[in-house]
Design an enzyme around this catalytic site. Structure first.
Site, PDB file in Angstrom:
ATOM      1  N   SER A 197      -3.416   0.801  14.183  1.00  0.00           N
ATOM      2  CA  SER A 197      -4.074   2.082  14.465  1.00  0.00           C
ATOM      3  C   SER A 197      -4.408   2.130  15.946  1.00  0.00           C
ATOM      4  CB  SER A 197      -5.357   2.209  13.643  1.00  0.00           C
ATOM      5  OG  SER A 197      -6.172   3.261  14.128  1.00  0.00           O
ATOM      6  N   GLY A 232       0.028   8.384   0.754  1.00  0.00           N
ATOM      7  CA  GLY A 232      -0.142   8.479   2.197  1.00  0.00           C
ATOM      8  C   GLY A 232       1.017   7.958   3.018  1.00  0.00           C
ATOM      9  N   ILE A 233       0.685   7.308   4.121  1.00  0.00           N
ATOM     10  CA  ILE A 233       1.697   6.812   5.055  1.00  0.00           C
ATOM     11  C   ILE A 233       2.643   5.844   4.368  1.00  0.00           C
ATOM     12  CG2 ILE A 233       2.062   5.439   7.137  1.00  0.00           C
ATOM     13  CD1 ILE A 233      -0.553   6.605   8.231  1.00  0.00           C
ATOM     14  N   GLY A 234       2.103   4.931   3.563  1.00  0.00           N
ATOM     15  CA  GLY A 234       2.940   3.937   2.899  1.00  0.00           C
ATOM     16  C   GLY A 234       3.984   4.563   1.997  1.00  0.00           C
ATOM     17  N   TYR A 253     -13.436  -1.536  11.009  1.00  0.00           N
ATOM     18  CA  TYR A 253     -12.043  -1.143  10.828  1.00  0.00           C
ATOM     19  C   TYR A 253     -11.232  -1.460  12.082  1.00  0.00           C
ATOM     20  CZ  TYR A 253      -8.053   2.103  10.592  1.00  0.00           C
ATOM     21  OH  TYR A 253      -6.798   2.657  10.616  1.00  0.00           O
ATOM     22  N   GLY A 268       0.820  -1.211   0.000  1.00  0.00           N
ATOM     23  CA  GLY A 268       0.000   0.000   0.000  1.00  0.00           C
ATOM     24  C   GLY A 268       0.845   1.249   0.000  1.00  0.00           C
ATOM     25  N   SER A 269       1.810   1.317  -0.903  1.00  0.00           N
ATOM     26  CA  SER A 269       2.840   2.351  -0.808  1.00  0.00           C
ATOM     27  C   SER A 269       2.797   3.389  -1.915  1.00  0.00           C
ATOM     28  CB  SER A 269       4.221   1.692  -0.777  1.00  0.00           C
ATOM     29  OG  SER A 269       4.311   0.623  -1.704  1.00  0.00           O
ATOM     30  N   THR A 270       1.658   3.542  -2.590  1.00  0.00           N
ATOM     31  CA  THR A 270       1.595   4.547  -3.658  1.00  0.00           C
ATOM     32  C   THR A 270       1.079   5.898  -3.170  1.00  0.00           C
ATOM     33  OG1 THR A 270      -0.622   3.796  -4.326  1.00  0.00           O
ATOM     34  CG2 THR A 270       1.281   2.796  -5.445  1.00  0.00           C
TER      35      THR A 270
END
Length: 263
Positions: free
Chosen positions: A140, A18-20, A153, A14-16
């Site tokens: 989280s 935000g945090i990633g 979530y 999930g690195s494209t």
């Protein structure tokens, strides 16, 4: 400070954005060879270009859906070994409990939990064999302080904590560590629309929605602002480093400037 991760191979799911993306950027800037994953070719290429333009080192991308067994297998086939695994991929929303369908529960579990399980199931045993490696779950604060508006979530984030702590128990006698990071509200793609969706005024500006959120839902925050993604990335980079060798089986809560070890 030299984090001693030069030439280490790191995979960030999930690195494209935000945090990633910021985690991948920081690891790359520290000298690691970073592998990004994503389902959208344009976003993946843009993320790679963004890291290269910010003095990042070796960076590659794998176009694959890590939320499926086939996607995880594709990533593993291209990169069978990594030194650092960051299970970051996750989705979130605010939804009344009675409206959360069976499909919602399953979707959240598949994306937020199983994506990390699939990758860890392959890479973690290989780290144990080498007696070296880092696995980091991006959980989280809702994993321990459940938000009633995001129960599905929160369930996935609590699950991540259990998985990470259980894996850490398998690392005895090795130099492998497994830790979790629990960010509070962090400025990232989609967070503005989320805050506006829970604001009392439908046409609230981004600034008004953020102020209302911290005045109400997060009144105990010390920062009284969104955490920046780069701030989370700095913590993750430390956990990925040999310098954090004594930190294992920890769940580190980042909430308004407060960091608690919950190992």
């Amino acid at each position: 400070m030299d984090l001693k991760i030069k030439s280490k191979k790191a995979l960030v799911s999930g690195s494209t954005a935000g945090i990633g993306l910021e985690i991948a950027r920081k690891l790359s800037q520290e000298g690691a060879h970073v592998i990004l994953t994503g389902r959208d070719r344009d976003k993946l290429d843009a993320a790679i270009g963004s890291i290269k333009s910010s003095a990042g080192n070796g960076v590659q991308g794998v176009l694959a859906d890590v939320t499926t067994a086939e996607g995880a297998a594709l990533i593993i086939a291209q990169h069978p070994d990594v030194d650092i695994l960051v299970n970051n991929l996750g989705i979130y929303e605010s939804k009344p409990f009675a409206d959360i369908t069976d499909a919602d529960w399953q979707r959240y579990f598949d994306i937020n939990v199983l994506s990390g399980v699939r990758l860890s199931r392959h890479y973690f045993p290989r780290m144990l064999d080498r007696k070296s490696g880092r696995v980091i779950f991006i959980s989280s604060e809702t994993g321990i302080a459940v938000d009633p508006a995001m129960i599905h979530y929160a369930m996935t984030k609590t699950a991540q904590l259990s998985i990470a702590r259980g894996m850490a128990g398998l690392t005895r006698g090795t130099a492998v560590t497994v830790n979790s990071v629990m960010p509070g509200p962090t400025r990232s793609e989609g967070i503005v629309e989320f805050l506006k969706s829970v604001a009392s005024t439908p046409d609230a500006t981004a600034e008004q929605a953020e102020a209302e959120f911290f005045a109400g839902a997060r009144s105990g925050s010390l920062l009284q602002r969104m955490i920046e993604a780069e701030e989370i990335a700095n913590l993750v980079a430390y956990l990925a480093s040999p310098l954090s060798a004594a930190t294992n089986g920890a769940a580190i809560r980042v909430e308004g400037g407060l960091i608690n070890s919950l190992a």
